[in-house]
Design an enzyme around this catalytic site. Sequence first.
Site, PDB file in Angstrom:
ATOM      1  N   CYS A 213       0.843  -1.178   0.000  1.00 56.72           N
ATOM      2  CA  CYS A 213       0.000   0.000   0.000  1.00 56.72           C
ATOM      3  C   CYS A 213       0.885   1.238   0.000  1.00 56.72           C
ATOM      4  O   CYS A 213       2.068   1.186  -0.286  1.00 56.72           O
ATOM      5  CB  CYS A 213      -0.896   0.009   1.241  1.00 56.72           C
ATOM      6  SG  CYS A 213      -1.791  -1.535   1.523  1.00 56.72           S
TER       7      CYS A 213
ATOM      8  N   ARG B 268      -4.853   1.362  -0.425  1.00 56.34           N
ATOM      9  CA  ARG B 268      -4.676  -0.077  -0.253  1.00 56.34           C
ATOM     10  C   ARG B 268      -4.583  -0.832  -1.573  1.00 56.34           C
ATOM     11  O   ARG B 268      -5.402  -0.634  -2.478  1.00 56.34           O
ATOM     12  CB  ARG B 268      -5.838  -0.663   0.559  1.00 56.34           C
ATOM     13  CG  ARG B 268      -5.589  -2.133   0.918  1.00 56.34           C
ATOM     14  CD  ARG B 268      -6.685  -2.732   1.747  1.00 56.34           C
ATOM     15  NE  ARG B 268      -6.289  -4.076   2.186  1.00 56.34           N
ATOM     16  CZ  ARG B 268      -7.121  -5.108   2.305  1.00 56.34           C
ATOM     17  NH1 ARG B 268      -8.400  -4.947   2.052  1.00 56.34           N
ATOM     18  NH2 ARG B 268      -6.676  -6.280   2.692  1.00 56.34           N
ATOM     19  N   LEU B 269      -3.573  -1.685  -1.657  1.00 56.82           N
ATOM     20  CA  LEU B 269      -3.475  -2.713  -2.678  1.00 56.82           C
ATOM     21  C   LEU B 269      -3.688  -4.033  -1.955  1.00 56.82           C
ATOM     22  O   LEU B 269      -2.844  -4.466  -1.170  1.00 56.82           O
ATOM     23  CB  LEU B 269      -2.098  -2.676  -3.349  1.00 56.82           C
ATOM     24  CG  LEU B 269      -1.861  -3.665  -4.505  1.00 56.82           C
ATOM     25  CD1 LEU B 269      -2.772  -3.355  -5.677  1.00 56.82           C
ATOM     26  CD2 LEU B 269      -0.403  -3.635  -4.946  1.00 56.82           C
TER      27      LEU B 269
ATOM     28  N   ILE C 240      -3.683  -7.617  -0.782  1.00 51.60           N
ATOM     29  CA  ILE C 240      -2.847  -8.801  -0.999  1.00 51.60           C
ATOM     30  C   ILE C 240      -3.190  -9.903   0.003  1.00 51.60           C
ATOM     31  O   ILE C 240      -3.330 -11.065  -0.359  1.00 51.60           O
ATOM     32  CB  ILE C 240      -1.341  -8.458  -0.865  1.00 51.60           C
ATOM     33  CG1 ILE C 240      -0.950  -7.295  -1.791  1.00 51.60           C
ATOM     34  CG2 ILE C 240      -0.490  -9.684  -1.126  1.00 51.60           C
ATOM     35  CD1 ILE C 240      -1.028  -7.582  -3.261  1.00 51.60           C
TER      36      ILE C 240
ATOM     37  N   ASN D  53       2.621   0.019   5.154  1.00 50.78           N
ATOM     38  CA  ASN D  53       2.980  -0.308   3.776  1.00 50.78           C
ATOM     39  C   ASN D  53       3.972  -1.454   3.809  1.00 50.78           C
ATOM     40  O   ASN D  53       5.033  -1.334   4.430  1.00 50.78           O
ATOM     41  CB  ASN D  53       3.615   0.915   3.096  1.00 50.78           C
ATOM     42  CG  ASN D  53       4.254   0.579   1.755  1.00 50.78           C
ATOM     43  OD1 ASN D  53       3.798  -0.301   1.049  1.00 50.78           O
ATOM     44  ND2 ASN D  53       5.318   1.287   1.409  1.00 50.78           N
ATOM     45  N   GLY D  54       3.644  -2.575   3.182  1.00 49.77           N
ATOM     46  CA  GLY D  54       4.578  -3.675   3.119  1.00 49.77           C
ATOM     47  C   GLY D  54       3.939  -5.014   3.418  1.00 49.77           C
ATOM     48  O   GLY D  54       2.723  -5.187   3.316  1.00 49.77           O
ATOM     49  N   GLU D  55       4.775  -5.952   3.781  1.00 48.56           N
ATOM     50  CA  GLU D  55       4.336  -7.299   4.140  1.00 48.56           C
ATOM     51  C   GLU D  55       5.176  -7.798   5.313  1.00 48.56           C
ATOM     52  O   GLU D  55       6.401  -7.651   5.312  1.00 48.56           O
ATOM     53  CB  GLU D  55       4.518  -8.276   2.969  1.00 48.56           C
ATOM     54  CG  GLU D  55       3.836  -7.879   1.672  1.00 48.56           C
ATOM     55  CD  GLU D  55       2.321  -7.971   1.721  1.00 48.56           C
ATOM     56  OE1 GLU D  55       1.793  -8.537   2.703  1.00 48.56           O
ATOM     57  OE2 GLU D  55       1.673  -7.481   0.778  1.00 48.56           O
TER      58      GLU D  55
ATOM     59  N   VAL E  73      12.014  -8.232 -20.142  1.00 47.85           N
ATOM     60  CA  VAL E  73      12.093  -7.186 -21.157  1.00 47.85           C
ATOM     61  C   VAL E  73      13.510  -7.101 -21.707  1.00 47.85           C
ATOM     62  O   VAL E  73      14.468  -7.562 -21.086  1.00 47.85           O
ATOM     63  CB  VAL E  73      11.687  -5.794 -20.619  1.00 47.85           C
ATOM     64  CG1 VAL E  73      10.226  -5.752 -20.212  1.00 47.85           C
ATOM     65  CG2 VAL E  73      12.602  -5.364 -19.478  1.00 47.85           C
TER      66      VAL E  73
ATOM     67  N   GLY F 298      15.025 -10.509  -7.916  1.00 51.66           N
ATOM     68  CA  GLY F 298      16.302 -10.993  -7.387  1.00 51.66           C
ATOM     69  C   GLY F 298      17.194  -9.955  -6.761  1.00 51.66           C
ATOM     70  O   GLY F 298      18.397 -10.212  -6.579  1.00 51.66           O
TER      71      GLY F 298
END
Length: 611
Positions: free
Chosen positions: A2, A48-49, A51, A73-75, A281, A355
């Site tokens: 978020c 909010r996104l 998840i 914001n985060g996990e 890409v 990565g």
Amino acid sequence: MCGFSGYFGTGDYDREQVVRKMSEKIAHRGPDGEGVFVDDYVALGHRRLSIIDLELGIQPMYSADGRYVIVFNGEIYNYKDIQRKLKKDHGVTFQTNSDTEALLQTYMIYGEKTASLLRGMFAFVIYDREEHKIYGARDAFGIKPFYYAKMKDTLLFGSEIKSFLPHPAFKKEINHEALKMYLIFQYSPMKETLFRNVYKLEPGTYFTYDGEKMKTERYFNASFRTKPISEDEAAEGIFKEVENSVKYHLIADVEVGSFLSGGVDSSFIATMARPDKTYSVGFKTDGFDESMDAKALCDILKIKNRRREITADEFFEVLPAVQYQSDEPHANLSAVPLYFLSEMAAEDLKVVLSGEGADEFFGGYETYHGSKSGSVYKAIVPRKLRGWIGRKIGDRDHRGLNFFKRNALDLEDSYIGQAFIMDNDQANDLLQENYRSNLTYQDVTRPYFEKVKGKDELHKKMYLDMHLWLPNDILLKADKMTMAHSLELRVPYLDRKVWSYARTLPSNLLIDDHQTKTVFRKSSDKVLPEEWVKRKKKGFPVPIRQWLWEEKYASRFREMFEQPFAKEFFHTEILLQWLKDHQEKKANNQRKLYTVYAFLLWYKAYFVDAD
């Protein structure tokens, strides 16, 4: 994933309207929902996104008694472990299955110790409505951003600087001293940003604020504790820790995909995770497209791969958006392909793995290779002679000569990380008098080298990169380019348990005479084909050097350098000569030219064209 914004302070304005406008500036970070909290002291805005716990994980979130409120914001990847411990040891009951509530409940039990208990990527603020104070923190490695500014009697804070712009107390000014360091590093390496009086909360730091005094404390300090270990044992240990971290990073209530280049870092992650979808890409120029290597690996693994080739026209058209989304000027060319990569992945997913971090943890950069041979060269050749050789070589860019330039001075006087655009004198010569500074890049790097006195050159370089290059360049672009498209990026290598193991590895296992990341590559060969294990690092190579030989693209730079506002900062006749020399192939000035061009695009977005 978020974004949040907010302030602590009062004023003659509509408090809710102001925080909503602040939140709107970062709507791209969270298109799934908006929430605000406002009282007479603090205003909090959240985007909010969704998840984890898609229905109940709404923010701002309140404690059951209403005393505490959080924006986050985060996990938190160990949130289920935290839930179990709080239930068992403290009888805590949970109303949701969200990591946000686990974080809030942790604070209610452990207070300022909270950040040190978390495994994840995060930036957050918790407000105590009774005592009228806030507690906030940023994750150990700086994966998620946290900015703050004390303006008048108001503390502004948030996930992005642009959220401060609508606040009546915010005064938008250029930080004169920071511009010189940007020209040298290609990013802003200082705690104070290019916006005067706007600061980054440092990685591994928490703070408290009571309306008057802000106190900051380090809860995490990255340091090396090397010990003897066999190559086989080390490879096995790395494999187990990365495997465990990937499992934690796959926790989500939505599908998780993966970015994939042709290199070993992202390939190891994708092979461990086995996502349904991967994304790559490249550029329509020979030697600048790794996406076919990524596709080949996906064919072996039998997983889907979407790839895209970026044209020169597309690259140049998107540069203003890239600089605006970066908040500060940022001249790492790889941010642009990452912008396109994120745009493509966001069409399908909300979460991807990547990565980042393997090079800093396991000795992956080519500049580390010089550590052994450089030490021998410095031991044999006197310092004055090395300096004379370096000056004679000057700006000539040749692979065989770069070794002598890198080792002209002692490490502490010469190494600044993975980008070195201009030296102190070149930067000052280019700048107008008002923007010149006596601050040197050695002033920025010296405090970090002081903390690793007695370590070998390799670990000194790795330590500096972990504290400057990683959070301020690599992770900044990773967060800003993905979140510009409402996409969450997860980085399994940048995990505290992976670091706990990596910090013990001795230099002889990190690099050898032939390759970087020696033992890391040995670890990955359990699951990767040999061709991927041995492949040299390319990153996101961008053919800017060739493009600027063409008048079609060089004219964009020339027009920008001739803008009246460019003359406020730079002696533009120098820039125009650099461009001319580059077009005539007398010098390779693309990095210096792009660094200035990126700054001017940023300045135009935030100061010239701003509302």
